[in-house]
Design a protein around this motif. Structure first.
Motif, mmCIF file in Angstrom:
data_model
loop_
_atom_site.group_PDB
_atom_site.id
_atom_site.type_symbol
_atom_site.label_atom_id
_atom_site.label_comp_id
_atom_site.label_asym_id
_atom_site.label_seq_id
_atom_site.Cartn_x
_atom_site.Cartn_y
_atom_site.Cartn_z
ATOM 1 N N PRO A 119 84.719 11.160 -26.628
ATOM 2 C CA PRO A 119 83.413 10.640 -26.422
ATOM 3 C C PRO A 119 83.000 10.566 -24.925
ATOM 4 O O PRO A 119 84.152 10.550 -24.027
ATOM 5 N N ALA A 120 81.804 10.386 -24.421
ATOM 6 C CA ALA A 120 81.618 10.059 -23.007
ATOM 7 C C ALA A 120 80.436 9.275 -22.910
ATOM 8 O O ALA A 120 79.977 8.921 -23.849
ATOM 9 N N THR A 121 80.449 8.909 -21.701
ATOM 10 C CA THR A 121 79.323 7.954 -21.324
ATOM 11 C C THR A 121 78.277 8.880 -20.260
ATOM 12 O O THR A 121 78.662 9.444 -19.225
ATOM 13 N N VAL A 122 76.938 9.053 -20.832
ATOM 14 C CA VAL A 122 75.956 9.288 -19.926
ATOM 15 C C VAL A 122 75.279 8.395 -19.164
ATOM 16 O O VAL A 122 74.477 7.497 -19.862
ATOM 17 N N ALA A 123 75.142 8.497 -18.058
ATOM 18 C CA ALA A 123 74.079 7.615 -17.198
ATOM 19 C C ALA A 123 72.804 8.356 -16.933
ATOM 20 O O ALA A 123 72.663 9.488 -16.263
ATOM 21 N N VAL A 124 71.485 7.757 -17.562
ATOM 22 C CA VAL A 124 70.272 8.382 -17.610
ATOM 23 C C VAL A 124 69.568 8.134 -16.477
ATOM 24 O O VAL A 124 69.285 6.880 -16.218
ATOM 25 N N ILE A 125 68.781 8.987 -15.975
ATOM 26 C CA ILE A 125 67.389 8.737 -15.177
ATOM 27 C C ILE A 125 66.423 9.259 -15.920
ATOM 28 O O ILE A 125 66.056 10.337 -16.446
ATOM 29 N N ARG A 126 65.710 8.148 -16.439
ATOM 30 C CA ARG A 126 64.802 8.188 -17.337
ATOM 31 C C ARG A 126 63.617 9.168 -17.028
ATOM 32 O O ARG A 126 63.194 10.161 -18.008
ATOM 33 N N GLU A 127 63.104 9.266 -15.914
ATOM 34 C CA GLU A 127 62.108 10.209 -15.541
ATOM 35 C C GLU A 127 62.671 11.750 -15.505
ATOM 36 O O GLU A 127 61.953 12.494 -15.414
ATOM 37 N N CYS A 175 72.408 3.416 -18.420
ATOM 38 C CA CYS A 175 71.511 3.347 -17.305
ATOM 39 C C CYS A 175 71.881 4.099 -16.078
ATOM 40 O O CYS A 175 73.013 3.805 -15.528
ATOM 41 N N HIS A 176 70.916 4.659 -14.992
ATOM 42 C CA HIS A 176 71.265 5.181 -14.040
ATOM 43 C C HIS A 176 70.100 4.644 -12.982
ATOM 44 O O HIS A 176 70.348 4.008 -12.002
ATOM 45 N N SER A 177 68.806 4.864 -13.331
ATOM 46 C CA SER A 177 67.836 4.408 -12.963
ATOM 47 C C SER A 177 66.526 4.888 -13.901
ATOM 48 O O SER A 177 66.605 5.778 -14.459
ATOM 49 N N ASP A 178 65.334 4.061 -13.918
ATOM 50 C CA ASP A 178 64.050 4.544 -14.661
ATOM 51 C C ASP A 178 63.522 5.508 -14.026
ATOM 52 O O ASP A 178 62.995 6.483 -14.471
ATOM 53 N N SER A 179 63.435 5.226 -12.497
ATOM 54 C CA SER A 179 62.110 6.427 -11.746
ATOM 55 C C SER A 179 63.401 7.046 -10.787
ATOM 56 O O SER A 179 64.440 6.799 -10.296
ATOM 57 N N PHE A 238 74.901 -0.434 -19.812
ATOM 58 C CA PHE A 238 75.982 -0.065 -19.024
ATOM 59 C C PHE A 238 75.154 0.494 -17.937
ATOM 60 O O PHE A 238 74.277 1.205 -18.046
ATOM 61 N N LEU A 239 75.484 0.218 -16.482
ATOM 62 C CA LEU A 239 74.893 0.749 -15.228
ATOM 63 C C LEU A 239 75.679 1.318 -14.284
ATOM 64 O O LEU A 239 76.466 1.120 -13.857
ATOM 65 N N ALA A 240 75.126 2.773 -13.911
ATOM 66 C CA ALA A 240 75.914 3.636 -12.941
ATOM 67 C C ALA A 240 74.921 3.278 -11.912
ATOM 68 O O ALA A 240 73.855 3.763 -11.849
ATOM 69 N N TYR A 241 75.591 2.534 -10.791
ATOM 70 C CA TYR A 241 74.733 2.531 -9.467
ATOM 71 C C TYR A 241 74.459 3.818 -8.827
ATOM 72 O O TYR A 241 75.218 4.625 -8.634
ATOM 73 N N PRO A 242 73.327 4.176 -8.569
ATOM 74 C CA PRO A 242 72.976 5.593 -7.889
ATOM 75 C C PRO A 242 73.694 5.554 -6.647
ATOM 76 O O PRO A 242 73.642 4.607 -5.696
ATOM 77 N N SER A 243 74.458 6.641 -6.317
ATOM 78 C CA SER A 243 75.430 6.971 -5.154
ATOM 79 C C SER A 243 76.269 6.039 -5.176
ATOM 80 O O SER A 243 77.210 5.849 -4.427
ATOM 81 N N GLY A 244 76.384 5.100 -6.350
ATOM 82 C CA GLY A 244 77.639 4.137 -6.154
ATOM 83 C C GLY A 244 77.447 3.089 -5.394
ATOM 84 O O GLY A 244 78.298 2.277 -5.012
ATOM 85 N N LEU A 245 76.313 2.721 -4.652
ATOM 86 C CA LEU A 245 75.882 1.962 -3.802
ATOM 87 C C LEU A 245 75.412 0.394 -4.411
ATOM 88 O O LEU A 245 74.860 0.624 -5.310
#
Length: 324
Positions: free
Chosen positions: A19-27, A53-57, A94-101
């Motif tokens: 399996p894997a984890t996908v971090a989604v940008i909703r838009e 999660c990655h970001s909504d927008s 789960f949240l993957a911070y955009p650009s890891g920042l």
């Protein structure tokens, strides 16, 4: 959520049952070169992948969590979690911070909504339990493009994780046929080589959420097993061991009062786990009476655990426990 994660990466992983984890940008869902909502649902429902999660927008993703006001970040994260829940996803939180920042404010907001957060930083491999679940260390930039980590390097990290029994998190963005031109692109041939090496290493492959649940399973086990006439969860040494691991797992995210409450819920099935001062003092006298070579004498005595489990001193101040 590159489309090639579904068309190229999915069959390779599925061949090994990974399996894997996908971090989604909703838009970005449904846009050109991105996965559709139906494909994401299939990854979860048919293959057991985790959708985080990655970001909504797209705007917040471009600016990064650290580049927007905390109120904007909070609203963005709330919207994405609501969207995932509304559309049939398990809200693995789960949240993957955009650009890891990140910064302390970003971690604080993440801890209010999610069970963990992933960086894009890899000086050392991650541990279990992690020193900070909101600063999970991960290996990114896996690419043959200039400045990327080669397949040979990543295979070396896999071997080290197998030898050291550590937790290795690998980040892949866009899978491409041919030669990558930037560090967010990984050649399909390199991806296949890395996954084949991983399959031969004997390491178990789990999503971020599954690793978190592994700790919960430990707690469930001690609540269902009896020994010497009582539950394992009623044994003070077991309570202390679990509380010690749990405090390390969540110490960064929880304030002192919340930590006490959550640990009590875990180790005693909702009942309050009390240790009277005389019980604690008796145990300390027993430990003090053992010689320096005794195995229990060497066990780490953590003041955080006393504070977590000992309700007799709810106002005691505890120094923060921060990861390196």
């Amino acid at each position: 959520i590159y489309q090639t994660q579904y068309t190229y990466a999915r069959p390779v992983l599925d061949a090994h049952g990974f399996p894997a984890t996908v971090a989604v940008i909703r838009e970005a869902i449904g846009l050109d070169h991105s996965m559709s909502l139906e494909q994401l649902r299939s990854l979860q429902d048919d293959l057991g992948w985790e959708i985080g999660c990655h970001s909504d927008s797209l705007a917040v993703h471009r600016a990064t969590d650290r580049g927007v006001p905390l109120s904007v970040l909070d609203s963005d994260l709330r919207r994405e979690l609501a969207y995932l829940g509304k559309n049939g996803f398990r809200n693995d939180k789960f949240l993957a911070y955009p650009s890891g920042l990140w910064d302390p404010g970003v971690l604080r907001v993440a801890s209010q909504h999610c069970h963990s957060g992933r960086l894009d930083m890899f000086r050392t491999q991650e541990t279990f339990p992690p020193s900070d679940p909101y600063k999970l260390r991960a290996c990114g930039s896996i690419s043959s493009a200039p400045g990327g980590r080669s397949a040979a390097e990543v295979k070396g990290y896999i071997d080290a994780a197998a030898e050291n029994l550590s937790w290795l998190i690998l980040i892949f963005h866009k899978i491409v046929r041919g030669s990558p031109v930037q560090r967010t692109e990984c050649a399909l041939s390199d991806f296949e080589e890395i996954i084949a090496h991983l399959a031969g290493s004997g390491l178990r492959v789990r999503t971020i959420g599954q690793v978190k649940k592994a700790f919960d399973t430990i707690c469930e086990r001690v609540l269902s097993r009896n020994t010497q006439g009582s539950l394992l969860a009623d044994k003070q040494m077991v309570q202390s061991d679990i509380a010690d691991a749990y405090a390390e797992l969540l110490d960064q995210a929880l304030d002192d009062r919340d930590r006490r409450g959550r640990v009590r819920d875990v180790v005693d099935d909702g009942r309050r786990a009390r240790r009277a001062p005389q019980q604690r003092d008796a145990r300390e006298r027993r430990v003090a009476g053992r010689g320096p070579g005794h195995p229990l004498r060497a066990r780490r005595h953590d003041p955080h655990v006393d504070d977590v489990l000992d309700e007799e001193h709810p106002d005691r101040e505890v120094a923060g426990h921060y990861s390196p």
